[in-house]
Enzyme design. Structure first.
Site, PDB file in Angstrom:
ATOM      1  CE  LYS A 111      75.394  54.187  88.395  1.00 33.31           C
ATOM      2  NZ  LYS A 111      76.590  53.397  88.047  1.00 33.31           N
ATOM      3  CE  LYS A 194      74.466  61.124  81.271  1.00 35.15           C
ATOM      4  NZ  LYS A 194      75.647  60.944  82.124  1.00 35.15           N
ATOM      5  CE  LYS A 197      75.733  52.209  81.166  1.00 31.32           C
ATOM      6  NZ  LYS A 197      77.056  51.671  81.128  1.00 31.32           N
TER       7      LYS A 197
HETATM    8  P1  AMP Z   1      78.392  54.998  81.522  1.00 27.79           P
HETATM    9  O1  AMP Z   1      77.803  54.320  80.357  1.00 27.79           O
HETATM   10  O2  AMP Z   1      77.419  55.825  82.289  1.00 27.79           O
HETATM   11  O3  AMP Z   1      79.261  54.092  82.378  1.00 27.79           O
HETATM   12  O4  AMP Z   1      79.406  56.062  80.912  1.00 27.79           O
HETATM   13  C1  AMP Z   1      80.575  55.745  80.215  1.00 27.79           C
HETATM   14  C2  AMP Z   1      81.183  57.030  79.731  1.00 27.79           C
HETATM   15  O5  AMP Z   1      80.326  57.664  78.764  1.00 27.79           O
HETATM   16  C3  AMP Z   1      81.411  58.074  80.855  1.00 27.79           C
HETATM   17  O6  AMP Z   1      82.626  58.765  80.623  1.00 27.79           O
HETATM   18  C4  AMP Z   1      80.232  59.000  80.703  1.00 27.79           C
HETATM   19  O7  AMP Z   1      80.501  60.304  81.168  1.00 27.79           O
HETATM   20  C5  AMP Z   1      79.980  58.984  79.198  1.00 27.79           C
HETATM   21  N1  AMP Z   1      78.559  59.198  78.904  1.00 27.79           N
HETATM   22  C6  AMP Z   1      77.522  58.395  79.257  1.00 27.79           C
HETATM   23  N2  AMP Z   1      76.352  58.903  78.817  1.00 27.79           N
HETATM   24  C7  AMP Z   1      76.650  60.073  78.185  1.00 27.79           C
HETATM   25  C8  AMP Z   1      75.880  61.065  77.505  1.00 27.79           C
HETATM   26  N3  AMP Z   1      74.555  60.963  77.379  1.00 27.79           N
HETATM   27  N4  AMP Z   1      76.533  62.123  76.973  1.00 27.79           N
HETATM   28  C9  AMP Z   1      77.875  62.231  77.077  1.00 27.79           C
HETATM   29  N5  AMP Z   1      78.656  61.333  77.684  1.00 27.79           N
HETATM   30  C10 AMP Z   1      78.066  60.267  78.244  1.00 27.79           C
END
Ligand code: AMP
Ligand code: TRP
Length: 332
Positions: A111, A194, A197
């Site tokens: 990050k 992956k 967002k």
């Molecule tokens: P974040 O949006 O990165 O804060 O992630 C929020 C939750 O969603 C966390 O538990 C991540 O591990 C899960 N997550 C985010 N992106 C993915 C993805 N592409 N596949 C699976 N889980 C995800």
């Protein structure tokens, strides 16, 4: 007692990866655990957030959890900044954790990027706040994605060092729960990345707010290869885009990948994409509609979060009070 704690950042663009990798698993845990789910807005501001967008994203994330089946009556749903124990315990943990431990965190390196000197101090201390989130409730189980495993290990290290330093058996060592068949949902445009967002292309992800037409278009345009679908899982090796679409289908239909391939093996992607669209729309549309309904009612969402914060506070305050005594502070 077994207690689940998990959190997600209100940073917008909620997508299918968040749903399959996190929220849906949380919903399932409600039947076997006492659960505490947190919208981690303190974590969100470790990188710049526009205040009005942040406010709206906090409500949207809470709405998506409720719409997905989190029950804020039986369990606790709240946002982090409304419960002061998180920030207070995080400070104490900043004095327990070692700089060397934080230097090893891969998420910080990713990050912060090249310009590390310019990253916020909060981004660096992020894992220590995460440890505080979990340990302020003495949570024993923490459902997270693969990417958060290292932060969970740090949480355990902090719990162990706190206990050792003060000669107490106070904090439990929480276990990560890496759940579900879709722990890594990949980008629709590039099977090696992956779904995220922060991807510049909206076509790379299935948003939880997309309508049926948008979903259909994104899936139709998703990257694939020219071969028909294989009949066995081994045939997906080296075909990341195919593997991703099949995995999404399997996860949404509660099937395993082999079963999906028995049904669709040998067919062309065009047909499979139509079937996938039907499944995605069928599963997401009710959630999307409920989210839209809840989002129009800020008063309701704010009341749910305020009530959740009160209940979270009631659990965390006595624990924090004991921590302060252990550390040698005077309590009021
Ligand atoms: P974040 O949006 O990165 O804060 O992630 C929020 C939750 O969603 C966390 O538990 C991540 O591990 C899960 N997550 C985010 N992106 C993915 C993805 N592409 N596949 C699976 N889980 C995800
Ligand atoms: N760091 C987590 C993520 O990015 C979010 C998070 C913050 C969290 N505090 C937590 C997850 C405590 C589990 C437990 O996904």
């Amino acid at each position: 007692m077994e207690r689940v704690f998990s959190g997600a950042q209100p940073t917008g663009n909620l997508h299918l990866g968040n749903y399959l990798g996190a929220i849906r698993n949380w919903v399932a845990l409600q039947k076997d655990f006492e659960c505490i789910f947190c919208v981690v807005d303190l974590h969100a501001i470790t990188v710049w957030q526009e205040p009005n967008e942040l406010r709206s994203n906090i409500r949207e994330l809470a709405a998506s959890m409720i719409a997905s089946g989190i029950d804020p009556e039986k369990h606790v749903l709240f946002n982090q900044s409304q419960v002061s124990a998180h920030a207070e315990l995080a400070w104490i943990f900043n004095c327990i954790a070692r700089i060397g431990w934080l230097n090893r965190m891969t998420q910080f390196k990713e990050k912060a990027g090249k310009n590390r000197e310019n990253a916020s101090l909060g981004l660096y201390a992020y894992p220590s706040l995460m440890a505080a989130d979990i340990l302020a409730y003495k949570a024993t189980h923490v459902p997270v994605g693969e990417d958060q495993k290292q932060h969970l290990e740090l949480t355990r290290d902090i719990a162990i060092k706190f206990n050792n330093d003060f000669g107490v058996e106070f904090f439990p060592q929480p276990d990560p729960l890496i759940l579900g068949p879709a722990t890594r949902v990949m980008s629709l445009r590039d099977g090696s990345k992956k779904m995220s967002k922060s991807d510049a292309s909206d076509m790379s992800r299935i948003n939880m707010t997309d309508d049926a037409d948008t979903l259909a278009k994104k899936i139709r345009k998703a990257k694939t290869d020219p071969e028909p679908l294989p009949s066995e899982a081994a045939g997906l090796e080296g075909r990341p885009e195919a593997k991703n679409l099949i995995t999404i289908y399997a996860a949404l239909t509660d099937a395993n990948v082999s079963d999906v391939l028995v049904e669709h093996g040998g067919t062309q992607f065009s047909g499979f994409k139509q079937a996938l669209t039907d499944v995605v729309v069928e599963k997401l549309a009710p959630i999307t509609e409920e989210m839209a309904r809840l989002k129009a009612d800020n008063t309701y969402i704010d009341a749910v979060l305020a009530k959740g914060a009160e209940r979270a506070d009631a659990i965390a305050q006595p624990i924090l009070k004991e921590v302060k005594e252990i550390v040698g502070f005077l309590n009021r």
